[in-house]
Design a protein around this motif. Sequence first.
Motif, mmCIF file in Angstrom:
data_model
loop_
_atom_site.group_PDB
_atom_site.id
_atom_site.type_symbol
_atom_site.label_atom_id
_atom_site.label_comp_id
_atom_site.label_asym_id
_atom_site.label_seq_id
_atom_site.Cartn_x
_atom_site.Cartn_y
_atom_site.Cartn_z
ATOM 1 N N THR A 83 31.537 73.107 84.179
ATOM 2 C CA THR A 83 31.791 73.766 82.898
ATOM 3 C C THR A 83 33.005 74.680 83.014
ATOM 4 O O THR A 83 33.481 74.966 84.123
ATOM 5 C CB THR A 83 30.576 74.618 82.454
ATOM 6 O OG1 THR A 83 30.400 75.687 83.389
ATOM 7 C CG2 THR A 83 29.320 73.785 82.337
ATOM 8 N N ALA A 84 33.476 75.136 81.880
ATOM 9 C CA ALA A 84 34.617 76.048 81.870
ATOM 10 C C ALA A 84 34.249 77.380 82.514
ATOM 11 O O ALA A 84 35.094 78.029 83.144
ATOM 12 C CB ALA A 84 35.106 76.257 80.444
ATOM 13 N N ASP A 85 32.996 77.786 82.400
ATOM 14 C CA ASP A 85 32.545 79.030 83.045
ATOM 15 C C ASP A 85 32.640 78.921 84.565
ATOM 16 O O ASP A 85 33.024 79.876 85.242
ATOM 17 C CB ASP A 85 31.118 79.363 82.629
ATOM 18 C CG ASP A 85 31.018 79.779 81.170
ATOM 19 O OD1 ASP A 85 31.953 80.452 80.690
ATOM 20 O OD2 ASP A 85 30.022 79.427 80.522
ATOM 21 N N ASP A 86 32.269 77.755 85.113
ATOM 22 C CA ASP A 86 32.376 77.545 86.561
ATOM 23 C C ASP A 86 33.834 77.616 87.010
ATOM 24 O O ASP A 86 34.154 78.188 88.056
ATOM 25 C CB ASP A 86 31.781 76.192 86.955
ATOM 26 C CG ASP A 86 30.281 76.127 86.743
ATOM 27 O OD1 ASP A 86 29.651 77.201 86.631
ATOM 28 O OD2 ASP A 86 29.747 75.004 86.673
ATOM 29 N N ALA A 88 36.232 79.228 85.458
ATOM 30 C CA ALA A 88 36.659 80.616 85.318
ATOM 31 C C ALA A 88 36.249 81.422 86.554
ATOM 32 O O ALA A 88 37.000 82.284 87.029
ATOM 33 C CB ALA A 88 36.069 81.231 84.054
ATOM 34 N N LEU A 89 35.058 81.127 87.085
ATOM 35 C CA LEU A 89 34.614 81.792 88.304
ATOM 36 C C LEU A 89 35.532 81.449 89.478
ATOM 37 O O LEU A 89 35.886 82.317 90.288
ATOM 38 C CB LEU A 89 33.166 81.398 88.615
ATOM 39 C CG LEU A 89 32.521 82.048 89.820
ATOM 40 C CD1 LEU A 89 32.462 83.563 89.645
ATOM 41 C CD2 LEU A 89 31.135 81.491 90.050
ATOM 42 N N ARG A 92 38.640 83.490 89.110
ATOM 43 C CA ARG A 92 38.415 84.890 89.495
ATOM 44 C C ARG A 92 38.406 85.049 91.012
ATOM 45 O O ARG A 92 38.928 86.022 91.555
ATOM 46 C CB ARG A 92 37.103 85.396 88.902
ATOM 47 C CG ARG A 92 37.193 85.697 87.429
ATOM 48 C CD ARG A 92 35.948 86.421 86.934
ATOM 49 N NE ARG A 92 35.840 86.278 85.496
ATOM 50 C CZ ARG A 92 34.949 85.535 84.865
ATOM 51 N NH1 ARG A 92 34.036 84.861 85.562
ATOM 52 N NH2 ARG A 92 34.927 85.461 83.559
ATOM 53 N N GLU A 121 41.136 77.174 78.749
ATOM 54 C CA GLU A 121 39.846 77.761 78.354
ATOM 55 C C GLU A 121 39.262 78.591 79.497
ATOM 56 O O GLU A 121 38.733 79.678 79.282
ATOM 57 C CB GLU A 121 38.883 76.651 77.943
ATOM 58 C CG GLU A 121 37.499 77.123 77.587
ATOM 59 C CD GLU A 121 37.450 77.982 76.323
ATOM 60 O OE1 GLU A 121 36.403 78.598 76.093
ATOM 61 O OE2 GLU A 121 38.445 78.041 75.586
ATOM 62 N N ALA A 122 39.362 78.087 80.718
ATOM 63 C CA ALA A 122 38.840 78.830 81.862
ATOM 64 C C ALA A 122 39.621 80.128 82.071
ATOM 65 O O ALA A 122 39.029 81.167 82.383
ATOM 66 C CB ALA A 122 38.903 77.962 83.119
ATOM 67 N N LEU A 125 38.355 82.570 79.507
ATOM 68 C CA LEU A 125 37.039 83.089 79.867
ATOM 69 C C LEU A 125 37.115 84.083 81.028
ATOM 70 O O LEU A 125 36.339 85.028 81.092
ATOM 71 C CB LEU A 125 36.091 81.941 80.220
ATOM 72 C CG LEU A 125 35.675 81.040 79.047
ATOM 73 C CD1 LEU A 125 34.877 79.842 79.555
ATOM 74 C CD2 LEU A 125 34.870 81.828 78.032
ATOM 75 N N ALA A 126 38.071 83.859 81.928
ATOM 76 C CA ALA A 126 38.236 84.766 83.060
ATOM 77 C C ALA A 126 38.946 86.058 82.644
ATOM 78 O O ALA A 126 38.976 87.017 83.400
ATOM 79 C CB ALA A 126 39.014 84.084 84.180
#
Length: 140
Positions: A83-86, A88-89, A92, A121-122, A125-126
Motif C-alpha cells: 500500500t501507499a502507507d507501507d 511512505a514508511l 521515512r 502519493e507515498a 503521506l510521509a
Amino acid sequence: MNFRKGRNREEPEINFVPLIDVLLVILIFLMATTTYSKFAELKITLPTADAEKTAENQPKPINVAISANGQYSVNGNAATFSTADDFALLLRRAAGETQDPMVIVNADAQSAHQSVVNVMEAARLAGYGKLTFATQTNAK
C-alpha cells in the motif's frame, strides 16, 4: 430648374430598430460562444535553479527508481510494498533524521504512470513536499 413643382421632398428616415436587432443577435452569439478561462484548482510553485547554491546546504535526497516493469528501488535498495502507507514508511526510514528531504523520482520512460503516482502519493503521506523528477537530455 425645379421640375417637381407641387411635390415636397421627404427626408430619408433612418430606422434604428433593425440595427439594434442585429447588434443584439451578435451580442448574444458572442456571449454564447465565448469560453472563459478557468483557473487551475491546484496552486503549484515551479522549481527554480540557482547555480550559486552549493550541494552542502541541501539535505540528503531520497532517490526512488522505477523500472519499466514496475519495480521500485529506494536509495539503491529494492523496495516492495503493498500500500501507499507501507511505501511512505519506507520513505521515512530512508530519510532518517532529515525533516523534509527532496524526493527524486527516476522513472523509466516505459514505466506505468501509476507507478509514478504511487511514489507521489507515498511522499504526500510521509509529509514530504519537495518532489522532483530526474530526466536526461537527448544526445545528438
